[in-house]
Design a protein around this motif. Structure first.
Motif, short mmCIF file in Angstrom:
data_model
loop_
_atom_site.label_atom_id
_atom_site.label_comp_id
_atom_site.label_asym_id
_atom_site.label_seq_id
_atom_site.Cartn_x
_atom_site.Cartn_y
_atom_site.Cartn_z
N UNK A 71 6.97 -1.75 12.69
CA UNK A 71 6.32 -3.05 12.53
C UNK A 71 6.28 -3.52 11.08
N UNK A 72 6.48 -4.81 10.89
CA UNK A 72 6.34 -5.39 9.54
C UNK A 72 4.86 -5.39 9.15
N UNK A 73 4.60 -5.35 7.85
CA UNK A 73 3.22 -5.32 7.40
C UNK A 73 2.91 -6.59 6.61
N UNK A 74 1.87 -7.31 7.01
CA UNK A 74 1.46 -8.52 6.29
C UNK A 74 0.30 -8.15 5.38
N UNK A 75 0.54 -8.17 4.08
CA UNK A 75 -0.54 -7.82 3.14
C UNK A 75 -1.08 -9.13 2.58
N UNK A 76 -2.30 -9.46 2.95
CA UNK A 76 -2.87 -10.74 2.50
C UNK A 76 -3.26 -10.63 1.02
N UNK A 77 -3.54 -11.77 0.41
CA UNK A 77 -4.01 -11.72 -0.98
C UNK A 77 -5.28 -10.89 -1.10
N UNK A 78 -6.15 -10.97 -0.07
CA UNK A 78 -7.37 -10.16 -0.12
C UNK A 78 -7.05 -8.67 -0.03
N UNK A 79 -6.16 -8.31 0.91
CA UNK A 79 -5.75 -6.89 1.01
C UNK A 79 -5.11 -6.43 -0.29
N UNK A 80 -4.28 -7.30 -0.84
CA UNK A 80 -3.56 -6.91 -2.05
C UNK A 80 -4.55 -6.63 -3.18
N UNK A 81 -5.55 -7.49 -3.26
CA UNK A 81 -6.58 -7.29 -4.29
C UNK A 81 -7.22 -5.92 -4.14
N UNK A 82 -7.59 -5.61 -2.91
CA UNK A 82 -8.28 -4.33 -2.69
C UNK A 82 -7.35 -3.16 -3.00
N UNK A 83 -6.12 -3.26 -2.54
CA UNK A 83 -5.20 -2.12 -2.72
C UNK A 83 -4.82 -1.93 -4.19
N UNK A 84 -4.65 -3.04 -4.91
CA UNK A 84 -4.33 -2.93 -6.33
C UNK A 84 -5.54 -2.34 -7.08
N UNK A 85 -6.72 -2.80 -6.73
CA UNK A 85 -7.92 -2.28 -7.39
C UNK A 85 -8.09 -0.79 -7.14
N UNK A 86 -7.92 -0.38 -5.90
CA UNK A 86 -8.04 1.06 -5.60
C UNK A 86 -7.02 1.86 -6.41
N UNK A 87 -5.79 1.36 -6.42
CA UNK A 87 -4.73 2.07 -7.14
C UNK A 87 -5.06 2.13 -8.63
N UNK A 88 -5.55 1.02 -9.16
CA UNK A 88 -5.90 0.97 -10.59
C UNK A 88 -6.98 2.00 -10.90
N UNK A 89 -7.95 2.11 -9.99
CA UNK A 89 -9.01 3.10 -10.21
C UNK A 89 -8.49 4.53 -10.14
N UNK A 90 -7.51 4.75 -9.27
CA UNK A 90 -6.90 6.08 -9.22
C UNK A 90 -6.21 6.39 -10.56
N UNK A 91 -5.48 5.42 -11.07
CA UNK A 91 -4.79 5.63 -12.36
C UNK A 91 -5.81 5.95 -13.45
N UNK A 92 -6.88 5.16 -13.47
CA UNK A 92 -7.91 5.39 -14.49
C UNK A 92 -8.51 6.78 -14.33
N UNK A 93 -8.77 7.14 -13.09
CA UNK A 93 -9.35 8.45 -12.81
C UNK A 93 -8.48 9.59 -13.30
N UNK A 94 -7.20 9.34 -13.37
CA UNK A 94 -6.27 10.37 -13.86
C UNK A 94 -6.03 10.22 -15.36
#
Ligand code: WTA
Length: 635
Positions: free
Chosen positions: A92-115
């Motif tokens: 299935x194709x995945x539709x990542x909305x701007x809201x989802x993208x915001x959350x996923x980028x933020x989570x990823x950014x926090x992971x990077x910071x945590x490391x």
């Protein structure tokens, strides 16, 4: 009339004139009206091509992800930002909305910071075309870390060279990748590379193919559990306009790859502006660029340019030939793609299959077709125009480079009349010049020369990472006070540009830039090889293919030639990547050389292209007799 959106040819000419008369005012208005700034600039532009030094919007403060994501949330929160189409059409194709993208980028950014990743640290991203690739790029930008994406088709040696050159602390990768019917063990390639990279402390691994892989204790970690527990909000790091955004490596004609450094504000403004105009993107359009984010086209026109405009951008994991040659058209129909942007090599490969695959799908959603990466030949242009665009979709033949950050010469669809094989006119703000061999600018039309740019544009690379002298020598020394592109071009009677190809030792194979010297170095490391020379020759799908002339050592002479050919290509695949393999390998007792010992590539090019009626002047050769021998044994 707004500077930002060109709607007809008259407006284009007006804006072009304005951009040349007063470039600072032109770009200032665009910057002011279309982006979010945390602090305004003190000066729009300062530049000196002799140093070279270029600064745009100095003094301003911003974060590019705030412009690409946050500012869209209240008006386009539910709109699809990234539309991920997997390799397997049944997934299935995945539709990542701007809201989802915001959350996923933020989570990823926090992971990077945590490391422990901080502003200015380099993170190498070696991922296939899965959402984590775009998200990790944005996550780096969110916290001011410098991303360096390495195309996941490069070998472990090529990856190690890039990791070490930019001194990256962290590598992001996946267990593996899908590519058509094949799976590729990416993590193994990373493990191999890291044997040579002591500076890398952390490797985060996305799961894609669910393979059983080695995880190095203390260094490697699965990404998903970290993302799951990370905080879903991360305030953007506010950076200066000229703070680095990313490093992207491109091949040079000599030596190691060049880490082109792009900075934040100018790159953002220019990629957003060109995306809007070159593709004439409208709010509900679905835009698809088939490039990989490992190349500049993906950076500027899958990620940053489209997202800065609040667009829906398709990210495709697969290849044009899997499960069959109808795959592109099936995706166009499925997602009702409006703008489609690909490379001439893909068009030629598809055209070879005829129109049977096209006929199965409804392509009526298409409005604009684009090409990039190499000159498009007339036949391919017409096939694209007639069969894909049904003669209704203007073709934008976009000329630009990793170094230029964004499209410099291209038609504006529905405004600029197109002409097959012509990139046509410069974007507003871009001042091309054609130069002769004596360093003089050639004026007038119906002329050809070496293509330069004589005034800065916002998205130009600022330097080569760690080697400013090389930046100056490569781009600003051939012609005084001008940026030299390395390409030749001609200007027709109405002032349209046609790019004729590289004038240096870079060869473009299937749209990928390959330097001859690094390939020759790889071949020469084979124990049976004494010396080698690589040239390009015309190929009906790849545009150019590589032809290698190889001199064997005495020890190699008794070896089986076909095995040697295989070993040489394997050597190239190991050192650079499969994209640099040679189509033809001719063993020869010598290479034509000048008295100063330089290989006369001009002659080798002619022989490889079977164009030997006029070899030009060979009288300056040290060993003219070898030319005859090479011709007799040519493949
Ligand atoms: C070539 C890709 C003809 C050119 C964005 C340039 C083109 C090199 C075109 C940069 C085009 C790119 N017509 N040639 N429309 N677009 N090129 O850095 O030789 O991967 O210098 O950037 O590709 O390749 P790069």
């Amino acid at each position: 009339m707004s500077n930002y959106h060109i709607k007809n040819l008259q407006e284009y000419f007006q804006l072009y004139r304005k951009s040349v008369r007063n470039p600072e005012l032109f770009w200032e208005e665009i910057a002011e009206e279309n982006f979010v700034w945390r602090k305004r600039w003190d000066s729009v532009l300062s530049w000196d091509f002799t140093k070279p030094e270029v600064k745009w919007f100095e003094g301003a403060k911003l974060n590019i992800t705030e412009n690409c994501i946050d500012r869209h949330l209240h008006i386009r929160g539910d709109k699809t930002a990234i539309l991920f189409e997997p390799n397997d059409p049944d997934e299935e194709a995945e539709h990542i909305s701007y809201r989802d993208l915001h959350e996923r980028v933020c989570r990823f950014a926090n992971v990077l910071k945590g490391k422990g990743i901080q502003k200015g640290d380099r993170v190498v991203i070696y991922l296939p075309m899965i959402p984590e690739l775009a998200i990790s790029v944005l996550a780096c930008a969110r916290i001011g870390a410098i991303h360096s994406v390495v195309f996941a088709g490069f070998s472990s040696t090529a990856l190690a060279t890039r990791i070490n050159d930019c001194d990256a602390k962290m590598v992001l990768t996946s267990d593996g990748s899908y590519r058509g019917a094949k799976t590729i063990a990416l993590k193994e390639i990373v493990d191999d590379a890291l044997k040579e990279c002591p500076g890398v402390k952390t490797v985060l691994v996305a799961k894609r193919i669910n393979s059983d892989i080695h995880m190095e204790a203390g260094r490697d970690e699965w990404l998903q559990p970290l993302l799951d527990t990370a905080y879903a909000d991360c305030s953007p790091e506010i950076v200066d306009s000229e703070d680095p955004l990313f490093i992207l490596y491109t091949s040079g004609s000599t030596g190691k790859p060049k880490g082109m450094l792009h900075t934040t504000a100018g790159y953002m403004v220019y990629t957003a502006y060109t995306f809007k105009n070159v593709f004439q993107y409208r709010e509900d359009d679905v835009y698809w660029c088939t490039a990989d984010i490992g190349w500049i086209t993906g950076h500027s026109y899958i990620v940053y340019g489209p997202l800065a405009n609040g667009a829906t951008t398709v990210m495709f994991e697969g290849v044009p030939s899997y499960p069959d040659f109808g795959r592109f058209w099936q995706v166009v129909e499925k997602h009702k793609v409006n703008q489609f942007y690909t490379a001439p090599t893909a068009i030629r490969a598809l055209a070879k299959e005829g129109t049977v695959h096209l006929e199965k799908y409804d392509l009526s959603s298409l409005k604009v077709l684009g090409t990039v990466g190499e000159p498009i030949n007339e036949e391919a242009w017409h096939w694209y125009n007639d069969h894909v665009g049904d003669k209704k979709c203007p073709i934008v033949d976009t000329w630009w480079q990793t170094e230029t950050g964004g499209i410099l010469i291209s038609p504006i669809p529905f405004s600029t009349p197109t002409k097959p094989t012509y990139a046509t006119l410069p974007m507003p703000g871009v001042q091309p010049a054609l130069m002769d061999e004596n360093g003089k600018e050639i004026s007038g039309n119906q002329v050809d020369g070496r293509l330069c740019v004589k005034f800065p544009w916002p998205s130009m690379a600022r330097t080569i990472w760690g080697n400013h002298q090389r930046y100056k020598d490569t781009y600003f020394s051939a012609f005084e006070n001008k940026y030299f592109t390395g390409d030749g071009a001609l200007r027709d009677e109405v002032g349209y540009y046609r790019i004729t190809g590289r004038v240096d030792d870079v060869i473009i194979v299937s749209g990928h830039n390959l330097g001859t010297a690094p390939i020759e170095d790889a071949i020469n490391e084979h124990p049976a090889v004494a010396e080698s020379a690589i040239v390009g020759f015309p190929h009906d799908v790849k545009g150019n293919a590589l032809y290698g002339y190889v001199i064997l050592k005495d020890t190699g002479e008794s070896r089986d030639r076909d095995n040697l050919r295989k070993e040489i290509n394997q050597q190239i695949a190991d050192k650079i990547g499969p994209i640099a393999k040679l189509d033809k390998i001719q063993f020869t007792p010598g290479l034509p050389k000048t008295r100063s010992g330089k290989i006369m590539r001009r002659i080798l090019r002619k022989i490889a292209s079977k164009d030997t009626s006029n070899l030009g002047d060979t009288s300056t050769l040290l060993n003219p007799e070898v030319v005859q021998k090479i011709m007799e044994e040519a493949l």
